[in-house]
Design a protein around this motif. Structure first.
Motif, PDB file in Angstrom:
ATOM      1  N   ILE A 161       0.835  -1.207   0.000  1.00 21.44           N
ATOM      2  CA  ILE A 161       0.000   0.000   0.000  1.00 21.44           C
ATOM      3  C   ILE A 161       0.868   1.254   0.000  1.00 21.44           C
ATOM      4  O   ILE A 161       0.594   2.232  -0.716  1.00 21.44           O
ATOM      5  N   VAL A 162       1.938   1.237   0.803  1.00 18.16           N
ATOM      6  CA  VAL A 162       2.834   2.398   0.853  1.00 18.16           C
ATOM      7  C   VAL A 162       3.499   2.621  -0.500  1.00 18.16           C
ATOM      8  O   VAL A 162       3.583   3.759  -0.997  1.00 18.16           O
ATOM      9  N   ILE A 163       3.976   1.537  -1.128  1.00 14.11           N
ATOM     10  CA  ILE A 163       4.632   1.659  -2.433  1.00 14.11           C
ATOM     11  C   ILE A 163       3.650   2.152  -3.491  1.00 14.11           C
ATOM     12  O   ILE A 163       3.967   3.026  -4.311  1.00 14.11           O
ATOM     13  N   ALA A 164       2.428   1.590  -3.460  1.00 17.00           N
ATOM     14  CA  ALA A 164       1.423   2.014  -4.436  1.00 17.00           C
ATOM     15  C   ALA A 164       1.049   3.478  -4.241  1.00 17.00           C
ATOM     16  O   ALA A 164       0.831   4.214  -5.213  1.00 17.00           O
ATOM     17  N   THR A 165       0.988   3.915  -2.987  1.00 13.66           N
ATOM     18  CA  THR A 165       0.670   5.316  -2.713  1.00 13.66           C
ATOM     19  C   THR A 165       1.777   6.236  -3.218  1.00 13.66           C
ATOM     20  O   THR A 165       1.518   7.299  -3.797  1.00 13.66           O
ATOM     21  N   ALA A 166       3.036   5.808  -3.000  1.00 15.27           N
ATOM     22  CA  ALA A 166       4.159   6.632  -3.453  1.00 15.27           C
ATOM     23  C   ALA A 166       4.216   6.723  -4.971  1.00 15.27           C
ATOM     24  O   ALA A 166       4.618   7.758  -5.532  1.00 15.27           O
ATOM     25  N   ALA A 167       3.802   5.637  -5.645  1.00 13.07           N
ATOM     26  CA  ALA A 167       3.862   5.631  -7.112  1.00 13.07           C
ATOM     27  C   ALA A 167       2.661   6.302  -7.754  1.00 13.07           C
ATOM     28  O   ALA A 167       2.698   6.634  -8.944  1.00 13.07           O
ATOM     29  N   ALA A 168       1.590   6.498  -6.991  1.00 10.37           N
ATOM     30  CA  ALA A 168       0.380   7.096  -7.550  1.00 10.37           C
ATOM     31  C   ALA A 168       0.538   8.605  -7.689  1.00 10.37           C
ATOM     32  O   ALA A 168       1.452   9.224  -7.136  1.00 10.37           O
ATOM     33  N   THR A 169      -0.381   9.177  -8.430  1.00  8.73           N
ATOM     34  CA  THR A 169      -0.343  10.629  -8.669  1.00  8.73           C
ATOM     35  C   THR A 169      -1.187  11.395  -7.664  1.00  8.73           C
ATOM     36  O   THR A 169      -1.373  12.598  -7.805  1.00  8.73           O
ATOM     37  N   THR A 170      -1.713  10.704  -6.661  1.00  6.50           N
ATOM     38  CA  THR A 170      -2.547  11.377  -5.669  1.00  6.50           C
ATOM     39  C   THR A 170      -1.689  12.248  -4.762  1.00  6.50           C
ATOM     40  O   THR A 170      -0.482  12.045  -4.619  1.00  6.50           O
ATOM     41  N   ASN A 171      -2.326  13.194  -4.124  1.00  3.58           N
ATOM     42  CA  ASN A 171      -1.636  14.053  -3.167  1.00  3.58           C
ATOM     43  C   ASN A 171      -2.630  14.521  -2.116  1.00  3.58           C
ATOM     44  O   ASN A 171      -3.817  14.239  -2.192  1.00  3.58           O
ATOM     45  N   GLY A 172      -2.126  15.207  -1.131  1.00  4.24           N
ATOM     46  CA  GLY A 172      -2.994  15.741  -0.092  1.00  4.24           C
ATOM     47  C   GLY A 172      -3.515  14.657   0.828  1.00  4.24           C
ATOM     48  O   GLY A 172      -2.783  13.755   1.253  1.00  4.24           O
ATOM     49  N   ASP A 173      -4.823  14.726   1.133  1.00  2.00           N
ATOM     50  CA  ASP A 173      -5.435  13.811   2.096  1.00  2.00           C
ATOM     51  C   ASP A 173      -5.390  12.361   1.620  1.00  2.00           C
ATOM     52  O   ASP A 173      -5.193  11.441   2.422  1.00  2.00           O
ATOM     53  N   GLN A 174      -5.592  12.122   0.325  1.00  2.33           N
ATOM     54  CA  GLN A 174      -5.568  10.753  -0.181  1.00  2.33           C
ATOM     55  C   GLN A 174      -4.191  10.120  -0.006  1.00  2.33           C
ATOM     56  O   GLN A 174      -4.072   8.952   0.380  1.00  2.33           O
ATOM     57  N   GLU A 175      -3.155  10.876  -0.268  1.00  2.98           N
ATOM     58  CA  GLU A 175      -1.801  10.350  -0.104  1.00  2.98           C
ATOM     59  C   GLU A 175      -1.511  10.056   1.368  1.00  2.98           C
ATOM     60  O   GLU A 175      -0.952   9.007   1.710  1.00  2.98           O
ATOM     61  N   THR A 176      -1.909  10.969   2.239  1.00  2.00           N
ATOM     62  CA  THR A 176      -1.704  10.763   3.672  1.00  2.00           C
ATOM     63  C   THR A 176      -2.450   9.530   4.163  1.00  2.00           C
ATOM     64  O   THR A 176      -1.919   8.726   4.938  1.00  2.00           O
ATOM     65  N   THR A 177      -3.692   9.372   3.696  1.00  2.00           N
ATOM     66  CA  THR A 177      -4.486   8.206   4.095  1.00  2.00           C
ATOM     67  C   THR A 177      -3.817   6.910   3.657  1.00  2.00           C
ATOM     68  O   THR A 177      -3.766   5.926   4.409  1.00  2.00           O
ATOM     69  N   GLY A 178      -3.284   6.883   2.445  1.00  2.00           N
ATOM     70  CA  GLY A 178      -2.607   5.687   1.956  1.00  2.00           C
ATOM     71  C   GLY A 178      -1.396   5.328   2.793  1.00  2.00           C
ATOM     72  O   GLY A 178      -1.187   4.163   3.151  1.00  2.00           O
ATOM     73  N   TYR A 179      -0.590   6.333   3.127  1.00  2.00           N
ATOM     74  CA  TYR A 179       0.590   6.081   3.953  1.00  2.00           C
ATOM     75  C   TYR A 179       0.197   5.604   5.357  1.00  2.00           C
ATOM     76  O   TYR A 179       0.830   4.712   5.925  1.00  2.00           O
ATOM     77  N   VAL A 180      -0.846   6.220   5.912  1.00  2.00           N
ATOM     78  CA  VAL A 180      -1.274   5.843   7.264  1.00  2.00           C
ATOM     79  C   VAL A 180      -1.791   4.407   7.284  1.00  2.00           C
ATOM     80  O   VAL A 180      -1.418   3.603   8.148  1.00  2.00           O
ATOM     81  N   ILE A 181      -2.652   4.059   6.322  1.00  2.00           N
ATOM     82  CA  ILE A 181      -3.209   2.703   6.285  1.00  2.00           C
ATOM     83  C   ILE A 181      -2.100   1.673   6.090  1.00  2.00           C
ATOM     84  O   ILE A 181      -2.046   0.643   6.773  1.00  2.00           O
ATOM     85  N   GLY A 182      -1.193   1.934   5.157  1.00  2.00           N
ATOM     86  CA  GLY A 182      -0.103   0.995   4.915  1.00  2.00           C
ATOM     87  C   GLY A 182       0.809   0.839   6.119  1.00  2.00           C
ATOM     88  O   GLY A 182       1.219  -0.278   6.466  1.00  2.00           O
ATOM     89  N   SER A 183       1.123   1.950   6.777  1.00  2.00           N
ATOM     90  CA  SER A 183       2.009   1.896   7.939  1.00  2.00           C
ATOM     91  C   SER A 183       1.355   1.164   9.104  1.00  2.00           C
ATOM     92  O   SER A 183       1.994   0.349   9.780  1.00  2.00           O
ATOM     93  N   VAL A 184       0.072   1.453   9.345  1.00  2.00           N
ATOM     94  CA  VAL A 184      -0.631   0.790  10.443  1.00  2.00           C
ATOM     95  C   VAL A 184      -0.742  -0.708  10.184  1.00  2.00           C
ATOM     96  O   VAL A 184      -0.491  -1.534  11.074  1.00  2.00           O
ATOM     97  N   LEU A 185      -1.112  -1.084   8.958  1.00  2.00           N
ATOM     98  CA  LEU A 185      -1.237  -2.498   8.622  1.00  2.00           C
ATOM     99  C   LEU A 185       0.097  -3.219   8.772  1.00  2.00           C
ATOM    100  O   LEU A 185       0.176  -4.311   9.353  1.00  2.00           O
ATOM    101  N   GLY A 186       1.171  -2.613   8.263  1.00  2.00           N
ATOM    102  CA  GLY A 186       2.485  -3.231   8.388  1.00  2.00           C
ATOM    103  C   GLY A 186       2.961  -3.300   9.824  1.00  2.00           C
ATOM    104  O   GLY A 186       3.548  -4.306  10.250  1.00  2.00           O
ATOM    105  N   GLY A 187       2.704  -2.239  10.606  1.00  3.49           N
ATOM    106  CA  GLY A 187       3.118  -2.240  12.006  1.00  3.49           C
ATOM    107  C   GLY A 187       2.397  -3.289  12.826  1.00  3.49           C
ATOM    108  O   GLY A 187       3.006  -4.004  13.633  1.00  3.49           O
ATOM    109  N   LEU A 188       1.082  -3.409  12.615  1.00  3.17           N
ATOM    110  CA  LEU A 188       0.325  -4.437  13.330  1.00  3.17           C
ATOM    111  C   LEU A 188       0.782  -5.835  12.927  1.00  3.17           C
ATOM    112  O   LEU A 188       0.860  -6.744  13.761  1.00  3.17           O
ATOM    113  N   GLY A 189       1.082  -6.010  11.644  1.00  2.60           N
ATOM    114  CA  GLY A 189       1.586  -7.305  11.193  1.00  2.60           C
ATOM    115  C   GLY A 189       2.917  -7.652  11.834  1.00  2.60           C
ATOM    116  O   GLY A 189       3.156  -8.800  12.220  1.00  2.60           O
TER     117      GLY A 189
END
Length: 243
Positions: A161-189
């Motif tokens: 999710i983090v890699i896909a967010t970094a490669a996407a053209t989104t920015n702002g809130d959508q980009e932040t949401t992607g990083y947060v979801i990916g980080s939380v999922l990876g951290g819990l794992g």
């Protein structure tokens, strides 16, 4: 280190650990089963009383919503919410009553053990009860293996999710949401995987305690009584418990 941490007690026993003698085994089994019965009964009463309280509250609030026309402006939403709360409350109430009316597995096993002990516990019966503890240890070990796999899968998913967010053209809130979801999922794992690797399951710990003679110092027990109370002003019931 992973292989050493994930070695089961049964596997360690094959490599040199021996089962206790029948007389010693009976004392250890009695201590373990007594403690497990106390914990199981506490959970049973807690779940039963909690289920009845939650269920009764849900049914009461749901009935009020369905009968009171002035509670919500949207009458259809009030009827839907009230009906949903009554349904969920009924399930919780039934579950609470069921918990209070049936013996827990730990209590039932301890009763079986005490009956067998009173009749003269044979070596075969000792082996049967030992087999139950060993089976629980093996199940706990298998669950830990699956926990490691699940944990690393979540880590890979979060990284994806983090890699896909970094490669996407989104920015702002959508980009932040992607990083947060990916980080939380990876951290819990990661936390789940580490816990599964280094923290033995309850069944494995109990089996190790049995083999090493690391018994609880005191037996845990739970009793609950329902005592009616009546006075000129009011009436009710009182729950008395000892632990």
């Amino acid at each position: 280190m992973l292989a050493a941490s994930m070695t089961t007690v049964a596997e360690a026993q094959v490599s040199g650990e021996n089962l206790p003698e029948p007389s010693v085994a009976a004392e250890r089994l009695d201590a373990i089963f007594a403690r497990q019965a106390g914990h199981a009964e506490f959970g049973r009463y807690l779940g039963g009383i909690g289920g009845i309280a939650i269920g009764g509250t849900g049914i009461g609030v749901g009935t009020w919503l369905m009968l009171d026309d002035s509670s919500w402006a949207d009458r259809d939403l009030a009827l839907f919410t009230g009906g949903l709360m009554i349904g969920l409350g009924t399930v919780a109430l039934a579950g609470g009553i069921y918990n209070l009316t049936r013996p827990s597995f730990g209590s039932d096993r301890y009763e079986r053990f005490r009956l067998a002990l009173a009749d003269g516990l044979s070596e075969r019966e000792v082996g049967q009860f030992e087999g139950e503890l060993r089976l629980e240890a093996e199940r706990g070990h298998f669950a830990r293996k699956m926990g490691v796999i699940t944990g690393f899968a979540n880590i890979l998913g979060g990284a994806g999710i983090v890699i896909a967010t970094a490669a996407a053209t989104t920015n702002g809130d959508q980009e932040t949401t992607g990083y947060v979801i990916g980080s939380v999922l990876g951290g819990l794992g990661l936390l789940h995987a580490l816990k599964s690797i280094f923290w033995p399951s309850r069944g494995e710990r109990v089996w190790r305690q049995y083999l090493e003679g690391d018994m609880p110092e005191a037996r845990a027990s739970v009793t609950v009584e329902v005592v009616p109370s009546v006075s000129p002003e009011n009436a009710g019931v009182t729950l008395l418990g000892s632990f």
